[in-house]
Write a protein that holds these residues in place. Structure first.
Motif, mmCIF file in Angstrom:
data_model
loop_
_atom_site.group_PDB
_atom_site.id
_atom_site.type_symbol
_atom_site.label_atom_id
_atom_site.label_comp_id
_atom_site.label_asym_id
_atom_site.label_seq_id
_atom_site.Cartn_x
_atom_site.Cartn_y
_atom_site.Cartn_z
ATOM 1 N N UNK A 216 0.831 -1.197 0.000
ATOM 2 C CA UNK A 216 0.000 0.000 0.000
ATOM 3 C C UNK A 216 0.870 1.253 0.000
ATOM 4 N N UNK A 217 0.639 2.117 -0.975
ATOM 5 C CA UNK A 217 1.361 3.388 -1.085
ATOM 6 C C UNK A 217 0.354 4.514 -0.872
ATOM 7 N N UNK A 218 0.560 5.329 0.175
ATOM 8 C CA UNK A 218 -0.373 6.417 0.474
ATOM 9 C C UNK A 218 -1.550 5.969 1.311
ATOM 10 N N UNK A 219 -1.326 5.027 2.191
ATOM 11 C CA UNK A 219 -2.413 4.431 2.980
ATOM 12 C C UNK A 219 -3.080 5.443 3.903
ATOM 13 N N UNK A 220 -2.322 6.323 4.535
ATOM 14 C CA UNK A 220 -2.839 7.427 5.356
ATOM 15 C C UNK A 220 -3.696 6.978 6.534
ATOM 16 N N UNK A 221 -3.543 5.749 6.968
ATOM 17 C CA UNK A 221 -4.286 5.276 8.124
ATOM 18 C C UNK A 221 -5.747 4.995 7.867
ATOM 19 N N UNK A 222 -6.190 5.113 6.616
ATOM 20 C CA UNK A 222 -7.618 4.928 6.299
ATOM 21 C C UNK A 222 -7.893 3.502 5.828
ATOM 22 N N UNK A 250 6.719 -15.614 -6.774
ATOM 23 C CA UNK A 250 6.298 -14.569 -5.835
ATOM 24 C C UNK A 250 5.502 -13.538 -6.617
ATOM 25 N N UNK A 251 4.610 -12.814 -5.909
ATOM 26 C CA UNK A 251 3.722 -11.875 -6.610
ATOM 27 C C UNK A 251 3.425 -10.695 -5.697
ATOM 28 N N UNK A 252 3.375 -9.477 -6.308
ATOM 29 C CA UNK A 252 3.104 -8.249 -5.573
ATOM 30 C C UNK A 252 1.897 -7.525 -6.149
ATOM 31 N N UNK A 253 0.988 -7.090 -5.258
ATOM 32 C CA UNK A 253 -0.085 -6.166 -5.615
ATOM 33 C C UNK A 253 0.372 -4.773 -5.176
ATOM 34 N N UNK A 254 0.823 -3.951 -6.125
ATOM 35 C CA UNK A 254 1.298 -2.599 -5.827
ATOM 36 C C UNK A 254 0.096 -1.661 -5.897
ATOM 37 N N UNK A 255 -0.389 -1.246 -4.733
ATOM 38 C CA UNK A 255 -1.658 -0.531 -4.635
ATOM 39 C C UNK A 255 -1.401 0.942 -4.336
ATOM 40 N N UNK A 256 -1.553 1.779 -5.372
ATOM 41 C CA UNK A 256 -1.358 3.218 -5.235
ATOM 42 C C UNK A 256 -2.669 3.855 -4.763
ATOM 43 N N UNK A 257 -2.694 4.313 -3.515
ATOM 44 C CA UNK A 257 -3.881 4.962 -2.962
ATOM 45 C C UNK A 257 -3.685 6.458 -3.179
ATOM 46 N N UNK A 258 -4.060 6.926 -4.364
ATOM 47 C CA UNK A 258 -3.597 8.226 -4.844
ATOM 48 C C UNK A 258 -4.693 9.063 -5.488
ATOM 49 N N UNK A 259 -5.957 8.752 -5.226
ATOM 50 C CA UNK A 259 -7.085 9.486 -5.803
ATOM 51 C C UNK A 259 -7.103 9.413 -7.317
ATOM 52 N N UNK A 260 -6.686 8.277 -7.839
ATOM 53 C CA UNK A 260 -6.741 8.039 -9.272
ATOM 54 C C UNK A 260 -7.304 6.642 -9.496
ATOM 55 N N UNK A 261 -7.224 6.138 -10.713
ATOM 56 C CA UNK A 261 -7.782 4.823 -10.988
ATOM 57 C C UNK A 261 -7.046 4.135 -12.114
ATOM 58 N N UNK A 262 -7.341 2.850 -12.293
ATOM 59 C CA UNK A 262 -6.744 2.080 -13.371
ATOM 60 C C UNK A 262 -5.836 0.990 -12.845
ATOM 61 N N UNK A 263 -5.446 0.096 -13.739
ATOM 62 C CA UNK A 263 -4.554 -0.998 -13.373
ATOM 63 C C UNK A 263 -3.795 -1.463 -14.600
ATOM 64 N N UNK A 264 -2.630 -2.052 -14.370
ATOM 65 C CA UNK A 264 -1.833 -2.597 -15.463
ATOM 66 C C UNK A 264 -1.167 -3.871 -14.989
ATOM 67 N N UNK A 265 -1.239 -4.884 -15.845
ATOM 68 C CA UNK A 265 -0.749 -6.215 -15.507
ATOM 69 C C UNK A 265 0.738 -6.366 -15.778
ATOM 70 N N UNK A 266 1.376 -7.254 -14.999
ATOM 71 C CA UNK A 266 2.782 -7.607 -15.195
ATOM 72 C C UNK A 266 2.956 -9.076 -14.843
ATOM 73 N N UNK A 267 4.099 -9.640 -15.196
ATOM 74 C CA UNK A 267 4.322 -11.071 -14.974
ATOM 75 C C UNK A 267 4.157 -11.462 -13.512
ATOM 76 N N UNK A 268 4.802 -10.721 -12.631
ATOM 77 C CA UNK A 268 4.858 -11.099 -11.215
ATOM 78 C C UNK A 268 4.332 -10.010 -10.292
ATOM 79 N N UNK A 269 3.613 -9.061 -10.858
ATOM 80 C CA UNK A 269 3.037 -7.987 -10.054
ATOM 81 C C UNK A 269 1.946 -7.305 -10.852
ATOM 82 N N UNK A 270 1.206 -6.461 -10.169
ATOM 83 C CA UNK A 270 0.290 -5.562 -10.855
ATOM 84 C C UNK A 270 0.351 -4.221 -10.174
ATOM 85 N N UNK A 271 0.177 -3.156 -10.958
ATOM 86 C CA UNK A 271 0.121 -1.800 -10.433
ATOM 87 C C UNK A 271 -1.317 -1.322 -10.583
ATOM 88 N N UNK A 272 -1.966 -1.032 -9.439
ATOM 89 C CA UNK A 272 -3.363 -0.599 -9.463
ATOM 90 C C UNK A 272 -3.495 0.704 -8.683
#
Length: 659
Positions: A216-222, A250-272
């Motif tokens: 979680x990136x930008x979680x802000x305690x919420x 191994x796999x990572x869910x990179x979750x940008x909590x940034x007041x935006x939207x969208x997602x993009x797939x990758x072999x061993x991770x995703x950026x959402x």
């Protein structure tokens, strides 16, 4: 003479061995291209990147990708570079920019050289870069220069983080003793591995012994990261059960909590991307789970199982395929179906979400202009560049692709009496076409193999043409047909085909009998359909089935700083016929100024009345007379049959449970 020949052969062998040794020596591994990414100026959205490039030729060409796999639009990433300098041992080297994204460097006599450049990173999307005071998000394609012809060599990255930043995360493997140092086996892996950094929170979990992380990136305690990770674990389990194989360690869910939207797939991770407020809203949180499910499904469908033309990426040019409806549409179908199988939404919620796709397709005029095949192929010029006329001329391979996948799944299940499904198609496709990639014909042949029946007519109608979709197979799953669906034309088509088939096969062979049986089934199903067509002025409609339409001129407008600006005009509407165009400002209706909502004003009139609009077109005032027309909204909402048969209940259960 014999002795001389032997000596000659020995000499040839010695020379040959020498050549082999020399060849092997020339093929010694080349040092990796190494990058140092300095985030000291992150508050101003800048990265400073220094790349050390080993030299193998007298001249070296550098290049930067122009697009990101998974997002099919030329984005010209080199436009964000400034202050590019090239040197060796701190001495400047001559170089020349030879294309929009290429540079030629004279490297004769050098063992290596350094490329230094600043990169502006202020675009918050999953295919670009965003760097700020609190955190950074970096994608490979818009960040790293590389060497033409040497994409297959290792690439290393070391981050220099601000002092108050504690962590970085990526699916790349760590190397060496320095923190935040990573290695990609080639440029493909570097592009495929987004990196995030800052004061981020990490929530690990395991499925079948394989480690996963929610970052979680930008979680802000919420956000409650622990609960979100628990839900992701259920999603991962459902996907594993569907595919019956795990292609990563191994796999990572990179979750940008940034007041935006969208997602993009990758072999061993995703950026959402999401909003900090999505977690506490049940509907928005379900949409976040759906997005995570969609991108995770791509781990198999797109990242490993690809259309053949996308197996090897050309980072400098468009790559065309007619199969994005499989890559994205099938994935969009499964994103929510697997949430049901994971126990995160119920069957009613799922049907409601599926209905949104159906309604989106059926209410988009562009479905009559562009086929799914064309939509897939034209993504480079249409999908990512919408304008005010887009809904009139194009259809999304996401939404219509999802509906097509749904209908194909229902058809396969009906044909095989529930013994086979689209699940089986995707698993067999994965088994046969990784890593070679598949063509449209390969996909269709796989469907034929699973269904045990040729479905050429279905593909011709649903994928290759702009004809209306046939929803009749849904009853097999216990789903009532949408009110807006007109079954009569499909029944008539079935009768015609049956008649033609009987004429061609007058001997009455088993195949014609089989077709006749199918026609009878279709007729029986069609007998329960209800027509609810959009009516014209000269068409009589049963008022019980079609509620009255609402007054409309077919014009969409939005409020911009107190001005009502036209952004959509429906073809063949009264507004279209009167000559209203996009970007007109509508000032008044019948002499009264328009407020913040044009539709509410138009609904004050009766159908057939004529009104006078005062508009401004590029600074010139003019009046236009428009007749009030009538707009109908057919119901395309899906619902389960209230009193299903035992067989329908069983097939619905098998479908939703993934049996």
């Amino acid at each position: 003479m014999i002795r001389m020949n032997n000596i000659f052969l020995i000499l040839l062998l010695w020379v040959g061995l020498g050549n082999i040794a020399i060849g092997q020596e020339n093929e010694l591994p080349i040092d990796p291209i190494s990058y140092v990414v300095d985030l000291a100026d992150s508050k101003n959205h800048y990265l400073k990147i220094t790349a050390t490039v080993p030299v193998v030729d007298d001249s070296t060409e550098l290049m930067m990708a122009v697009w990101t796999p998974g997002s099919y639009l030329i984005r010209e990433y080199a436009r964000h570079i400034d202050s590019l300098k090239i040197s060796s041992k701190e001495e400047p080297i001559e170089f020349e920019k030879i294309r929009k994204n290429r540079w030629r460097v004279e490297t004769k006599g050098l063992k290596s050289f350094q490329v230094s450049y600043r990169l502006y990173c202020n675009e918050m999307s999953v295919r670009t870069n965003w760097v700020g005071q609190q955190y950074a998000m970096m994608n490979g394609a818009p960040t790293f220069l590389t060497v033409v012809g040497r994409l297959d060599q290792p690439h290393r990255v070391r981050l220099k983080l601000p002092r108050n930043w504690s962590r970085s995360a990526t699916s790349l493997r760590s190397y060496g003793d320095l923190p935040h140092s990573y290695e990609a086996q080639d440029f493909d892996e570097l592009v495929d591995s987004p990196i995030v950094a800052g004061n981020i929170q990490v929530y690990p979990f395991e499925v079948a012994g394989v480690p996963h992380q929610l970052v979680n990136v930008g979680e802000s305690g919420i956000w409650d990261g622990t609960r979100a990770a628990t839900d992701l674990k259920k999603i991962v389990q459902a996907h594993h059960e569907m595919w019956n194989t795990v292609p990563y360690d191994r796999y990572l869910f990179l979750n940008m909590i940034c007041e935006s939207g969208g997602g993009l797939e990758h072999d061993n991770s995703t950026l959402i991307m999401t909003s900090r407020w999505s977690y506490r809203d049940s509907g928005r949180y379900e949409s976040w789970l759906s997005l995570a499910s969609h991108e995770f499904f791509h781990t198999w469908n797109v990242r490993r199982l690809r259309p053949r033309s996308l197996v090897d990426y050309d980072y400098e040019n468009e790559v065309y395929t007619p199969s994005l409806w499989v890559a994205e549409g099938v994935t969009s179908y499964y994103e929510d179906l697997l949430l049901v199988r994971a126990g995160l939404i119920n069957s009613t919620e799922y049907l409601s979400r599926l209905s949104q796709n159906v309604e989106s397709v059926q209410r988009t005029l562009g479905r009559t202009k562009q086929s799914l095949k064309e939509s897939s192929f034209d993504t480079w010029i249409k999908f990512y560049r919408p304008d005010e006329n887009s809904s009139n001329t194009r259809i999304s391979y996401y939404s219509k692709g999802a509906v097509a996948a749904f209908l194909l799944d229902a058809k396969i299940r009906r044909i095989t009496s529930g013994e086979k499904s689209l699940d089986d198609v995707m698993r067999l496709l994965y088994e046969n076409y990784v890593p070679s990639g598949y063509t449209s014909e390969d996909f269709r042949n796989t469907v034929t193999e699973v269904a045990g029946q040729e479905l050429a007519d279905w593909f011709a109608r649903t994928i290759d043409s702009t004809e209306e979709l046939d929803y009749r197979d849904l009853e097999f799953l216990g789903i009532a047909l949408p009110n807006g669906f007109d079954a009569s034309k499909f029944e008539s088509a079935d009768k015609r085909k049956s008649k033609e088939s009987k004429q061609e096969n007058s001997e009455g062979d088993s195949e014609s009998a089989k077709n006749g049986n199918q026609s009878s089934v279709a007729k029986a199903i069609a007998s329960v359909f209800r027509s609810n067509r959009t009516r014209s002025k000269n068409e009589s409609v049963n008022p019980r089935l079609s509620p009255p339409g609402r007054p409309s001129i077919g014009v969409g407008a939005f409020n911009s700083d107190g001005k009502m600006i036209v952004n959509k005009v429906t073809p063949d509407s009264t507004g279209y016929e009167a000559g209203i165009v996009s970007e007109d400002e509508i000032i008044a209706v019948d002499g009264y100024r328009v407020g913040s909502n044009l539709d509410s004003r138009i609904r004050q009139y009766e159908v057939g009345e004529v009104v006078e609009l005062l508009i401004a077109r590029r600074g010139i005032l003019k009046t236009i007379e428009v007749e009030i027309g009538e707009q109908f909204f057919e119901s395309w909402r899906l619902r389960y049959i209230s009193k299903p048969s035992k067989a329908q209940r069983r097939q619905k259960s098998k479908w939703l449970d993934g049996e």
